[in-house]
Motif scaffolding. Structure first.
Motif, PDB file in Angstrom:
ATOM      1  N   ALA A   6      30.979  63.881  44.404  1.00 55.72           N
ATOM      2  CA  ALA A   6      30.294  62.971  44.073  1.00 55.72           C
ATOM      3  C   ALA A   6      30.837  61.657  45.188  1.00 55.72           C
ATOM      4  CB  ALA A   6      31.487  61.866  42.862  1.00 55.72           C
ATOM      5  N   LEU A   7      31.814  61.513  46.227  1.00 59.78           N
ATOM      6  CA  LEU A   7      32.230  60.630  47.030  1.00 59.78           C
ATOM      7  C   LEU A   7      30.639  60.646  48.037  1.00 59.78           C
ATOM      8  CD1 LEU A   7      34.290  58.769  47.756  1.00 59.78           C
ATOM      9  CD2 LEU A   7      35.842  60.245  49.061  1.00 59.78           C
ATOM     10  N   SER A   8      31.257  62.538  48.314  1.00 55.54           N
ATOM     11  CA  SER A   8      29.881  62.005  49.183  1.00 55.54           C
ATOM     12  C   SER A   8      28.767  61.833  49.338  1.00 55.54           C
ATOM     13  CB  SER A   8      30.159  64.435  49.380  1.00 55.54           C
ATOM     14  OG  SER A   8      28.754  64.244  50.323  1.00 55.54           O
ATOM     15  N   VAL A   9      28.360  62.340  47.764  1.00 53.68           N
ATOM     16  CA  VAL A   9      26.780  61.364  47.472  1.00 53.68           C
ATOM     17  C   VAL A   9      27.260  60.413  47.947  1.00 53.68           C
ATOM     18  CG1 VAL A   9      25.175  61.401  45.289  1.00 53.68           C
ATOM     19  CG2 VAL A   9      26.484  63.324  46.032  1.00 53.68           C
ATOM     20  N   ILE A  10      27.817  59.622  47.698  1.00 54.61           N
ATOM     21  CA  ILE A  10      27.897  57.834  47.425  1.00 54.61           C
ATOM     22  C   ILE A  10      27.685  57.594  48.703  1.00 54.61           C
ATOM     23  CG2 ILE A  10      29.124  55.885  46.692  1.00 54.61           C
ATOM     24  CD1 ILE A  10      30.641  57.334  44.267  1.00 54.61           C
ATOM     25  N   LEU A  11      28.683  58.394  49.543  1.00 57.25           N
ATOM     26  CA  LEU A  11      28.730  57.405  50.986  1.00 57.25           C
ATOM     27  C   LEU A  11      27.424  57.911  51.610  1.00 57.25           C
ATOM     28  CD1 LEU A  11      31.882  59.706  51.843  1.00 57.25           C
ATOM     29  CD2 LEU A  11      31.165  56.489  52.179  1.00 57.25           C
ATOM     30  N   THR A  12      26.772  59.487  51.537  1.00 60.29           N
ATOM     31  CA  THR A  12      25.015  59.107  51.940  1.00 60.29           C
ATOM     32  C   THR A  12      24.384  58.406  51.220  1.00 60.29           C
ATOM     33  OG1 THR A  12      25.520  62.048  52.202  1.00 60.29           O
ATOM     34  CG2 THR A  12      23.515  61.197  51.807  1.00 60.29           C
ATOM     35  N   PHE A  13      24.576  58.174  50.257  1.00 64.92           N
ATOM     36  CA  PHE A  13      23.235  57.098  49.639  1.00 64.92           C
ATOM     37  C   PHE A  13      23.732  55.398  50.427  1.00 64.92           C
ATOM     38  CE2 PHE A  13      22.770  53.506  46.746  1.00 64.92           C
ATOM     39  CZ  PHE A  13      21.261  53.658  46.356  1.00 64.92           C
ATOM     40  N   SER A  14      25.007  54.912  50.398  1.00 64.11           N
ATOM     41  CA  SER A  14      26.085  54.459  51.063  1.00 64.11           C
ATOM     42  C   SER A  14      25.205  53.960  52.795  1.00 64.11           C
ATOM     43  CB  SER A  14      27.019  54.372  51.507  1.00 64.11           C
ATOM     44  OG  SER A  14      27.914  53.293  51.780  1.00 64.11           O
ATOM     45  N   SER A  15      25.008  55.116  53.625  1.00 62.00           N
ATOM     46  CA  SER A  15      24.680  55.332  55.033  1.00 62.00           C
ATOM     47  C   SER A  15      23.418  55.199  55.036  1.00 62.00           C
ATOM     48  CB  SER A  15      25.414  56.033  55.710  1.00 62.00           C
ATOM     49  OG  SER A  15      24.347  57.489  55.011  1.00 62.00           O
ATOM     50  N   CYS A  16      22.323  55.276  53.629  1.00 65.60           N
ATOM     51  CA  CYS A  16      20.690  55.533  53.764  1.00 65.60           C
ATOM     52  C   CYS A  16      20.687  53.678  53.762  1.00 65.60           C
ATOM     53  CB  CYS A  16      20.154  56.013  53.079  1.00 65.60           C
ATOM     54  SG  CYS A  16      21.136  57.923  52.950  1.00 65.60           S
ATOM     55  N   ASN A  17      21.265  53.443  52.729  1.00 64.79           N
ATOM     56  CA  ASN A  17      21.116  51.975  52.474  1.00 64.79           C
ATOM     57  C   ASN A  17      21.340  50.826  53.630  1.00 64.79           C
ATOM     58  OD1 ASN A  17      20.256  52.015  49.684  1.00 64.79           O
ATOM     59  ND2 ASN A  17      22.004  51.661  49.103  1.00 64.79           N
ATOM     60  N   ASP A  18      22.425  51.499  53.961  1.00 59.73           N
ATOM     61  CA  ASP A  18      22.388  50.262  55.645  1.00 59.73           C
ATOM     62  C   ASP A  18      22.218  50.588  56.585  1.00 59.73           C
ATOM     63  OD1 ASP A  18      25.351  49.632  54.366  1.00 59.73           O
ATOM     64  OD2 ASP A  18      26.356  51.361  55.212  1.00 59.73           O
ATOM     65  N   LYS A  19      21.136  51.794  56.816  1.00 56.47           N
ATOM     66  CA  LYS A  19      19.999  52.137  57.768  1.00 56.47           C
ATOM     67  C   LYS A  19      19.076  50.986  57.681  1.00 56.47           C
ATOM     68  CE  LYS A  19      18.451  54.018  61.545  1.00 56.47           C
ATOM     69  NZ  LYS A  19      18.744  53.199  62.881  1.00 56.47           N
ATOM     70  N   ARG A  20      18.589  51.231  55.941  1.00 59.49           N
ATOM     71  CA  ARG A  20      17.704  51.105  55.690  1.00 59.49           C
ATOM     72  C   ARG A  20      17.651  49.090  55.840  1.00 59.49           C
ATOM     73  NH1 ARG A  20      15.763  50.631  49.415  1.00 59.49           N
ATOM     74  NH2 ARG A  20      16.802  48.666  49.564  1.00 59.49           N
ATOM     75  N   ASN A  21      18.944  48.581  55.493  1.00 58.28           N
ATOM     76  CA  ASN A  21      19.019  47.395  56.277  1.00 58.28           C
ATOM     77  C   ASN A  21      18.910  47.193  56.667  1.00 58.28           C
ATOM     78  OD1 ASN A  21      19.365  47.117  53.079  1.00 58.28           O
ATOM     79  ND2 ASN A  21      21.472  46.896  53.069  1.00 58.28           N
ATOM     80  N   GLU A  22      18.873  47.617  58.003  1.00 59.28           N
ATOM     81  CA  GLU A  22      19.479  47.858  59.370  1.00 59.28           C
ATOM     82  C   GLU A  22      18.171  47.441  59.790  1.00 59.28           C
ATOM     83  OE1 GLU A  22      20.659  50.012  63.516  1.00 59.28           O
ATOM     84  OE2 GLU A  22      22.285  49.858  61.580  1.00 59.28           O
ATOM     85  N   LEU A  23      17.353  48.397  59.615  1.00 57.01           N
ATOM     86  CA  LEU A  23      15.787  48.677  59.712  1.00 57.01           C
ATOM     87  C   LEU A  23      15.033  47.139  59.695  1.00 57.01           C
ATOM     88  CD1 LEU A  23      14.878  52.266  59.446  1.00 57.01           C
ATOM     89  CD2 LEU A  23      15.575  50.771  61.794  1.00 57.01           C
ATOM     90  N   GLU A  24      15.191  46.907  57.819  1.00 60.51           N
ATOM     91  CA  GLU A  24      14.411  45.912  57.481  1.00 60.51           C
ATOM     92  C   GLU A  24      14.678  44.920  58.061  1.00 60.51           C
ATOM     93  OE1 GLU A  24      14.363  45.913  53.395  1.00 60.51           O
ATOM     94  OE2 GLU A  24      13.946  47.882  53.034  1.00 60.51           O
ATOM     95  N   SER A  25      16.074  44.516  58.971  1.00 60.52           N
ATOM     96  CA  SER A  25      16.815  43.416  59.374  1.00 60.52           C
ATOM     97  C   SER A  25      16.550  43.407  60.858  1.00 60.52           C
ATOM     98  CB  SER A  25      17.865  43.226  59.410  1.00 60.52           C
ATOM     99  OG  SER A  25      18.555  43.265  58.447  1.00 60.52           O
ATOM    100  N   GLU A  26      16.073  44.193  61.093  1.00 58.59           N
ATOM    101  CA  GLU A  26      14.680  44.163  62.431  1.00 58.59           C
ATOM    102  C   GLU A  26      13.418  43.891  62.512  1.00 58.59           C
ATOM    103  OE1 GLU A  26      13.963  47.886  66.147  1.00 58.59           O
ATOM    104  OE2 GLU A  26      16.031  47.476  64.520  1.00 58.59           O
ATOM    105  N   TYR A  27      13.180  44.392  61.426  1.00 59.83           N
ATOM    106  CA  TYR A  27      11.240  44.489  61.353  1.00 59.83           C
ATOM    107  C   TYR A  27      11.418  42.271  60.782  1.00 59.83           C
ATOM    108  CZ  TYR A  27       7.541  43.963  58.795  1.00 59.83           C
ATOM    109  OH  TYR A  27       5.609  43.733  57.405  1.00 59.83           O
ATOM    110  N   GLN A  28      12.136  42.108  60.279  1.00 62.08           N
ATOM    111  CA  GLN A  28      11.836  40.941  59.416  1.00 62.08           C
ATOM    112  C   GLN A  28      12.028  39.844  60.763  1.00 62.08           C
ATOM    113  OE1 GLN A  28      14.243  39.466  56.780  1.00 62.08           O
ATOM    114  NE2 GLN A  28      13.652  40.686  55.007  1.00 62.08           N
ATOM    115  N   LYS A  29      13.062  40.685  61.831  1.00 62.81           N
ATOM    116  CA  LYS A  29      13.697  38.926  62.805  1.00 62.81           C
ATOM    117  C   LYS A  29      11.875  38.950  64.094  1.00 62.81           C
ATOM    118  CE  LYS A  29      17.249  38.612  67.003  1.00 62.81           C
ATOM    119  NZ  LYS A  29      15.546  38.382  67.810  1.00 62.81           N
TER     120      LYS A  29
END
Length: 191
Positions: A6-29
């Motif tokens: 469960a912890l592994s799944v949560i960490l994987t999901f969290s890192s994917c969300n962080d990557k998506r947020n980073e890409l979207e921030s770069e796109y908006q900028k």
């Protein structure tokens, strides 16, 4: 063992969300930088606070989304509410009053984002440079092609796009909001 999985799944999901947020921030900028590098057009009587309050392209588009909510045209911020909104978009005079009311006090979108150059930046230049051709954002490029073939985003294109958008992503959802505005703009301002 279950806790470790469960912890592994949560960490994987969290890192994917962080990557998506980073890409979207770069796109908006990228979108903001290109828009502001071209220069911002405002009516002469625009006050400094009005200008300062419109320093983000996506914040300005979100003002239109809020306006649709305030007028009761958009009941919630989710896929079903957006689908309900666009189901009637091709009816005569649909959202005309709301559109004109919004434009009377918000100049930024109409004066700066309704150009072919902005459209190319939103749907091609910045998408390619920010998302590095990721399949996840292929809908941006597909939508660009469909809209250009049809002159403006019709109900069919909007419905298809809404089905592909992740509504927890402000960036993706606000692209749909921009295209709804575009539909109204081409119908009511360019008649």
């Amino acid at each position: 063992m279950k806790l470790l999985i469960a912890l592994s799944v949560i960490l994987t999901f969290s890192s994917c969300n962080d990557k998506r947020n980073e890409l979207e921030s770069e796109y908006q900028k990228c979108i903001n930088d290109k828009t502001f590098d071209r220069g911002i057009l405002y009516p002469v009587e625009t006050s400094e606070p009005d200008f300062v309050n419109s320093v983000s392209v996506f914040d300005s588009i979100q003002k239109f989304e809020y306006h649709l909510q305030k007028t009761g045209q958009l009941t919630e911020i989710n896929k079903n509410a957006y689908l309900n909104l666009v189901s009637d978009i091709e009816q005569s005079e649909f959202l005309k009053t709301e559109f004109e009311e919004f434009n009377s006090i918000h100049y930024f979108i109409e004066n700066n984002l309704m150009t072919n150059l902005f459209f190319e930046e939103l749907f091609y230049d910045c998408a390619i440079s920010s998302f590095k051709n990721q399949i996840h954002y292929q809908f941006i490029l597909d939508t660009k092609d469909k809209v250009q073939l049809n002159s403006y985003p019709n109900r069919e294109i909007l419905t298809e796009l809404i089905d592909k958008v992740e509504f927890d992503s402000d960036t993706q959802r606000l692209i749909v909001t921009y295209l709804i505005y575009s539909n109204l703009y081409w119908r009511y301002e360019m008649e």
